[in-house]
Design a protein around this motif. Structure first.
Motif, PDB file in Angstrom:
ATOM      1  N   PHE A 258      -5.003  -7.272 -56.789  1.00 21.77           N
ATOM      2  CA  PHE A 258      -6.193  -6.942 -57.574  1.00 21.77           C
ATOM      3  C   PHE A 258      -7.420  -7.404 -56.795  1.00 21.77           C
ATOM      4  CE2 PHE A 258      -9.411  -8.153 -60.721  1.00 21.77           C
ATOM      5  CZ  PHE A 258      -9.511  -6.984 -61.460  1.00 21.77           C
ATOM      6  N   ARG A 259      -8.444  -6.523 -56.667  1.00 21.12           N
ATOM      7  CA  ARG A 259      -9.627  -6.856 -55.870  1.00 21.12           C
ATOM      8  C   ARG A 259     -10.906  -6.566 -56.639  1.00 21.12           C
ATOM      9  NH1 ARG A 259     -13.012  -3.696 -51.358  1.00 21.12           N
ATOM     10  NH2 ARG A 259     -13.917  -5.467 -50.256  1.00 21.12           N
ATOM     11  N   THR A 260     -11.880  -7.475 -56.504  1.00 25.77           N
ATOM     12  CA  THR A 260     -13.234  -7.254 -57.016  1.00 25.77           C
ATOM     13  C   THR A 260     -14.228  -7.583 -55.910  1.00 25.77           C
ATOM     14  OG1 THR A 260     -13.416  -9.511 -57.878  1.00 25.77           O
ATOM     15  CG2 THR A 260     -12.581  -7.825 -59.382  1.00 25.77           C
ATOM     16  N   PHE A 261     -15.275  -6.749 -55.797  1.00 23.82           N
ATOM     17  CA  PHE A 261     -16.338  -6.956 -54.807  1.00 23.82           C
ATOM     18  C   PHE A 261     -17.667  -6.868 -55.553  1.00 23.82           C
ATOM     19  CE2 PHE A 261     -19.334  -5.587 -51.529  1.00 23.82           C
ATOM     20  CZ  PHE A 261     -19.055  -6.500 -50.518  1.00 23.82           C
ATOM     21  N   SER A 262     -18.385  -7.969 -55.624  1.00 22.89           N
ATOM     22  CA  SER A 262     -19.630  -8.019 -56.395  1.00 22.89           C
ATOM     23  C   SER A 262     -20.799  -8.359 -55.479  1.00 22.89           C
ATOM     24  CB  SER A 262     -19.529  -9.051 -57.521  1.00 22.89           C
ATOM     25  OG  SER A 262     -19.210 -10.326 -57.001  1.00 22.89           O
ATOM     26  N   ILE A 263     -21.968  -7.764 -55.793  1.00 18.03           N
ATOM     27  CA  ILE A 263     -23.192  -7.954 -55.018  1.00 18.03           C
ATOM     28  C   ILE A 263     -24.171  -8.794 -55.831  1.00 18.03           C
ATOM     29  CG2 ILE A 263     -25.099  -6.814 -53.838  1.00 18.03           C
ATOM     30  CD1 ILE A 263     -22.426  -6.303 -52.560  1.00 18.03           C
ATOM     31  N   ASN A 264     -24.765  -9.768 -55.180  1.00 17.53           N
ATOM     32  CA  ASN A 264     -25.735 -10.646 -55.835  1.00 17.53           C
ATOM     33  C   ASN A 264     -27.155 -10.152 -55.555  1.00 17.53           C
ATOM     34  OD1 ASN A 264     -26.933 -12.840 -57.098  1.00 17.53           O
ATOM     35  ND2 ASN A 264     -26.863 -14.102 -55.244  1.00 17.53           N
ATOM     36  N   GLN A 265     -27.894  -9.844 -56.624  1.00 15.26           N
ATOM     37  CA  GLN A 265     -29.287  -9.393 -56.540  1.00 15.26           C
ATOM     38  C   GLN A 265     -29.450  -8.179 -55.619  1.00 15.26           C
ATOM     39  OE1 GLN A 265     -31.386 -12.921 -55.232  1.00 15.26           O
ATOM     40  NE2 GLN A 265     -31.364 -13.836 -57.274  1.00 15.26           N
ATOM     41  N   GLY A 274     -20.836  -3.404 -58.888  1.00 19.51           N
ATOM     42  CA  GLY A 274     -19.931  -3.754 -57.801  1.00 19.51           C
ATOM     43  C   GLY A 274     -18.727  -2.829 -57.746  1.00 19.51           C
ATOM     44  N   TYR A 275     -17.576  -3.386 -57.353  1.00 21.74           N
ATOM     45  CA  TYR A 275     -16.355  -2.588 -57.219  1.00 21.74           C
ATOM     46  C   TYR A 275     -15.175  -3.381 -57.765  1.00 21.74           C
ATOM     47  CZ  TYR A 275     -12.230  -0.488 -55.086  1.00 21.74           C
ATOM     48  OH  TYR A 275     -10.995   0.071 -54.884  1.00 21.74           O
ATOM     49  N   THR A 276     -14.332  -2.711 -58.541  1.00 22.03           N
ATOM     50  CA  THR A 276     -13.096  -3.303 -59.050  1.00 22.03           C
ATOM     51  C   THR A 276     -11.963  -2.328 -58.791  1.00 22.03           C
ATOM     52  OG1 THR A 276     -14.279  -4.496 -60.788  1.00 22.03           O
ATOM     53  CG2 THR A 276     -11.905  -4.222 -61.062  1.00 22.03           C
ATOM     54  N   SER A 277     -10.920  -2.796 -58.132  1.00 22.45           N
ATOM     55  CA  SER A 277      -9.840  -1.899 -57.735  1.00 22.45           C
ATOM     56  C   SER A 277      -8.836  -1.649 -58.846  1.00 22.45           C
ATOM     57  CB  SER A 277      -9.101  -2.485 -56.528  1.00 22.45           C
ATOM     58  OG  SER A 277      -8.362  -3.630 -56.913  1.00 22.45           O
ATOM     59  N   GLY A 278      -8.652  -2.596 -59.746  1.00 17.97           N
ATOM     60  CA  GLY A 278      -7.522  -2.515 -60.656  1.00 17.97           C
ATOM     61  C   GLY A 278      -6.265  -2.992 -59.954  1.00 17.97           C
ATOM     62  N   ALA A 279      -5.184  -3.163 -60.692  1.00 19.22           N
ATOM     63  CA  ALA A 279      -3.938  -3.667 -60.116  1.00 19.22           C
ATOM     64  C   ALA A 279      -3.247  -2.582 -59.303  1.00 19.22           C
ATOM     65  CB  ALA A 279      -3.009  -4.169 -61.216  1.00 19.22           C
ATOM     66  N   ALA A 280      -2.712  -2.975 -58.165  1.00 19.47           N
ATOM     67  CA  ALA A 280      -1.992  -2.044 -57.293  1.00 19.47           C
ATOM     68  C   ALA A 280      -0.735  -2.724 -56.780  1.00 19.47           C
ATOM     69  CB  ALA A 280      -2.875  -1.622 -56.125  1.00 19.47           C
ATOM     70  N   PHE A 281       0.280  -1.916 -56.479  1.00 17.68           N
ATOM     71  CA  PHE A 281       1.501  -2.461 -55.904  1.00 17.68           C
ATOM     72  C   PHE A 281       1.236  -2.938 -54.477  1.00 17.68           C
ATOM     73  CE2 PHE A 281       3.664   0.099 -59.194  1.00 17.68           C
ATOM     74  CZ  PHE A 281       4.488  -0.884 -59.708  1.00 17.68           C
ATOM     75  N   ILE A 282       1.942  -3.999 -54.096  1.00 18.86           N
ATOM     76  CA  ILE A 282       1.808  -4.545 -52.753  1.00 18.86           C
ATOM     77  C   ILE A 282       3.190  -4.766 -52.159  1.00 18.86           C
ATOM     78  CG2 ILE A 282       1.630  -6.860 -53.740  1.00 18.86           C
ATOM     79  CD1 ILE A 282       0.159  -7.773 -51.317  1.00 18.86           C
ATOM     80  N   PHE A 283       3.310  -4.442 -50.895  1.00 15.18           N
ATOM     81  CA  PHE A 283       4.536  -4.703 -50.137  1.00 15.18           C
ATOM     82  C   PHE A 283       4.236  -5.821 -49.143  1.00 15.18           C
ATOM     83  CE2 PHE A 283       7.044  -3.830 -46.247  1.00 15.18           C
ATOM     84  CZ  PHE A 283       8.306  -4.085 -46.764  1.00 15.18           C
ATOM     85  N   ALA A 284       5.095  -6.842 -49.098  1.00 13.26           N
ATOM     86  CA  ALA A 284       4.831  -8.018 -48.263  1.00 13.26           C
ATOM     87  C   ALA A 284       6.030  -8.330 -47.383  1.00 13.26           C
ATOM     88  CB  ALA A 284       4.501  -9.228 -49.137  1.00 13.26           C
ATOM     89  N   TYR A 462      -4.663 -16.482 -53.898  1.00 13.70           N
ATOM     90  CA  TYR A 462      -6.067 -16.184 -54.203  1.00 13.70           C
ATOM     91  C   TYR A 462      -6.845 -16.207 -52.891  1.00 13.70           C
ATOM     92  CZ  TYR A 462     -10.897 -16.906 -55.665  1.00 13.70           C
ATOM     93  OH  TYR A 462     -12.256 -16.801 -55.818  1.00 13.70           O
ATOM     94  N   THR A 463      -7.548 -15.100 -52.604  1.00 15.37           N
ATOM     95  CA  THR A 463      -8.318 -14.967 -51.366  1.00 15.37           C
ATOM     96  C   THR A 463      -9.757 -14.607 -51.712  1.00 15.37           C
ATOM     97  OG1 THR A 463      -6.333 -14.137 -50.242  1.00 15.37           O
ATOM     98  CG2 THR A 463      -8.448 -13.824 -49.125  1.00 15.37           C
ATOM     99  N   ARG A 464     -10.710 -15.225 -51.029  1.00 14.22           N
ATOM    100  CA  ARG A 464     -12.112 -14.881 -51.260  1.00 14.22           C
ATOM    101  C   ARG A 464     -12.891 -14.958 -49.952  1.00 14.22           C
ATOM    102  NH1 ARG A 464     -14.912 -18.904 -55.295  1.00 14.22           N
ATOM    103  NH2 ARG A 464     -16.767 -17.728 -54.671  1.00 14.22           N
ATOM    104  N   GLU A 496     -13.268 -10.974 -53.800  1.00 14.84           N
ATOM    105  CA  GLU A 496     -12.146 -11.767 -54.303  1.00 14.84           C
ATOM    106  C   GLU A 496     -10.910 -10.890 -54.445  1.00 14.84           C
ATOM    107  OE1 GLU A 496     -13.585 -15.095 -57.261  1.00 14.84           O
ATOM    108  OE2 GLU A 496     -14.494 -13.176 -57.816  1.00 14.84           O
ATOM    109  N   MET A 497      -9.764 -11.457 -54.087  1.00 12.92           N
ATOM    110  CA  MET A 497      -8.483 -10.756 -54.193  1.00 12.92           C
ATOM    111  C   MET A 497      -7.434 -11.683 -54.785  1.00 12.92           C
ATOM    112  SD  MET A 497      -8.671  -8.798 -50.540  1.00 12.92           S
ATOM    113  CE  MET A 497     -10.015  -9.829 -49.982  1.00 12.92           C
ATOM    114  N   HIS A 498      -6.629 -11.136 -55.696  1.00 13.37           N
ATOM    115  CA  HIS A 498      -5.526 -11.863 -56.320  1.00 13.37           C
ATOM    116  C   HIS A 498      -4.237 -11.102 -56.045  1.00 13.37           C
ATOM    117  CE1 HIS A 498      -8.411 -14.219 -58.851  1.00 13.37           C
ATOM    118  NE2 HIS A 498      -9.119 -13.103 -58.739  1.00 13.37           N
ATOM    119  N   ALA A 499      -3.205 -11.809 -55.680  1.00 12.36           N
ATOM    120  CA  ALA A 499      -1.906 -11.176 -55.424  1.00 12.36           C
ATOM    121  C   ALA A 499      -0.796 -12.077 -55.941  1.00 12.36           C
ATOM    122  CB  ALA A 499      -1.711 -10.920 -53.931  1.00 12.36           C
ATOM    123  N   ILE A 500       0.214 -11.463 -56.527  1.00 17.16           N
ATOM    124  CA  ILE A 500       1.410 -12.190 -56.946  1.00 17.16           C
ATOM    125  C   ILE A 500       2.617 -11.314 -56.634  1.00 17.16           C
ATOM    126  CG2 ILE A 500       1.218 -11.337 -59.328  1.00 17.16           C
ATOM    127  CD1 ILE A 500       2.519 -14.001 -60.206  1.00 17.16           C
TER     128      ILE A 500
END
Length: 508
Positions: A258-265, A274-284, A462-464, A496-500
């Motif tokens: 899951f990814r979000t990209f936000s712009i300040n001012q 900003g941008y929100t990707s929604g949940a997506a499948f990931i292969f690791a 959690y990645t930022r 910001e990115m979240h993965a599980i």
């Protein structure tokens, strides 16, 4: 007329058969007489558990092999310490062991010492070449050394009852003869330690045995019982089962990202949400190896190389086509590739020990959208992070299942990322925002376990990445002077990115 007389059948074949059966019986009885009950203690050294498993397996072809804790447990029941001589003999006789074998691995060598179950004295010792994956020749050399010593061992030892320590002896027993150099240090918590352990070393490089018997100096009535039990790790046979201990492993996993990209001012309203990707499948994928651990022990065995790869599957982003006034779903991909080198420190020097690791690496993380017909009106910049990472982490085994064969460990990893490039976000042209001071970090928490060579686990990451744009005011002024060529500007940005994901694989 000729008359033929039928003689009695010859008894010679019958006699030969009976003689052959008797010979087989003699050979079988001789072989049975040579078979002995042998105690193989826990071996010391980094690869001691694997070496003990090899030796015990080879001995079982002809002899009966006791568990590694049989003799230490007998000493604990008798309330005496396990030292060479009379004490060791009493412990061995309690479990019926005609010989006791100890060993330790160090610097591509396996040191073996064989003690008589009757006297507790050394009846054979030596050192053979050894490795983490011993060949048949190495095992054969070790077995020849052991078999030569077993010929000197008694074929049977009796059980001695536990002495009554409440009644002192009336006569003083003669002390045991002085110990000979060589052998292993016999202590309830450290069987088979190296020459640097308690007891000192011998001139020939073999570990030595303490030259003392508590029963000699203080008598049975005053002997201090040894209450400590053998180390829990002594009960483990074969290789390590702790998930962080393997020399190499490879895993594959599936999860969500899951990814979000936000712009300040931002200076343009299109960036307000900003941008929100929604949940997506990931292969690791993840693979690591400690190459020197296959050949060396000690410090060098902790050096590792690791590769990590992650890629989203089926991710799409929705944007509005301004010319048509309709929404479009565009294919989107997020990929991450990291390679790092570091050192893994086994704190206690055991398979089930906590571990700490630290390292240095290089990574790439790309976010891209296939704009297609909307390329002329690109509404979000692509990112192509290139970074140097400084990482630290560790694992802590806190419980186990299936009689200790499935340990469960918690893991933690933290990376600080020195960003050398961020791609389209810091480009001077649209839709970039110009130069920026950019940094990043990642935090991973997980649980992992294994059974035999199979490993599996679950991990959350959690990645930022954070931006501080440096030419904000200049770009605002340029837009005012030339409205036909606007320059996007903002105070900063946060990615910001979240993965599980869950993973499984194989280790060895």
């Amino acid at each position: 007329m000729v008359v033929r007389t039928l003689g009695a059948p010859s008894v010679l074949p019958v006699r030969r058969a009976l003689g052959f059966i008797a010979l087989l019986a003699i050979i079988a009885s001789a072989s049975a007489a040579e078979a002995r009950k042998v105690a193989v203690l826990r071996f010391g050294g980094v690869h001691g558990s694997g070496a003990r498993a090899k030796i015990a397996s080879a001995l079982r072809r002809k002899h009966s092999v006791l568990e590694a804790t049989a003799v230490p447990d007998a000493c604990a029941d008798l309330g005496i310490s396990m030292s060479k001589g009379r004490n060791l003999a009493r412990c061995a006789q309690k479990v019926g062991a005609t010989a006791v074998i100890g060993g330790t691995t160090k610097a591509h060598k396996l040191t073996l010492v064989v003690f008589s179950g009757k006297t507790g004295n050394v009846i054979g010792s030596g050192r053979v070449r050894w490795s983490s994956f011993p060949s048949r020749g190495m095992v054969g050399s070790a077995m020849r050394l052991i078999n030569r010593a077993l010929r000197k061992a008694p074929r049977f030892v009796g059980h001695r009852p536990k002495p009554r320590r409440s009644t002192p002896r009336r006569t003083q027993r003669k002390p045991d003869p002085p110990d000979e150099p060589g052998g292993l240090t016999f202590e309830p918590d450290d069987v088979g330690s190296d020459s640097g352990s308690k007891g000192g070393g011998s001139p020939d490089g073999l570990p030595s045995i303490p030259n003392e018997d508590p029963l000699d100096s203080k008598g049975p009535a005053k002997a201090k019982p040894e209450t400590s039990k053998p180390n829990a790790s002594a009960k483990k046979e074969g290789g390590s089962t702790e998930p962080g201990d393997p020399r190499a492993y490879a895993t594959a996993g599936l999860g969500t990202w899951f990814r979000t990209f936000s712009i300040n001012q931002p200076t343009e309203s299109r960036w307000d949400k900003g941008y929100t990707s929604g949940a997506a499948f990931i292969f690791a994928l993840e693979a690591a190896v400690r190459p020197l651990a296959f050949f060396l022990d000690g410090f060098a065995a902790g050096i590792f190389a690791r590769l990590r790869f992650q890629h989203t599957i089926g991710l799409k982003s929705g944007f509005k086509d301004k010319s048509k006034g309709t929404g479009e779903m565009l294919s989107t991909s997020i990929s991450q590739f990291i390679i790092d080198l570091g050192y893994s420190w086994n704190i206690l020097g055991k398979a089930d020990s906590p571990r700490v690791e630290f390292g240095l690496g290089y990574g790439m993380l790309d976010f891209s959208i296939d704009w297609g017909s909307l390329s002329a009106d690109q509404q979000i910049p692509s990112t192509a992070y290139r970074f140097v990472l400084i990482g630290v982490g560790g694992s802590y085994p806190f419980t186990s299942f299936a009689s200790g064969k499935m340990p469960l460990a918690a893991s933690l990893r933290f990376d600080y990322r020195i960003v050398v490039d961020a791609g389209g976000v810091v480009a001077d042209d649209q839709p970039g925002f110009g130069p920026s001071s950019t940094g990043g970090l990642a935090l991973a928490l997980g649980l992992k376990s294994g059974y035999g060579g199979i490993v599996f686990g679950i991990e959350y990451t959690y990645t930022r990445f954070f931006y501080a744009f440096s030419d904000t005011q200049d770009r605002v002024d340029q837009t005012r002077q030339d409205p036909s060529n606007p320059k996007p500007a903002a105070g900063g940005a946060l990615d910001e990115m979240h993965a599980i994901f869950v993973s499984g694989g194989y280790s060895f």
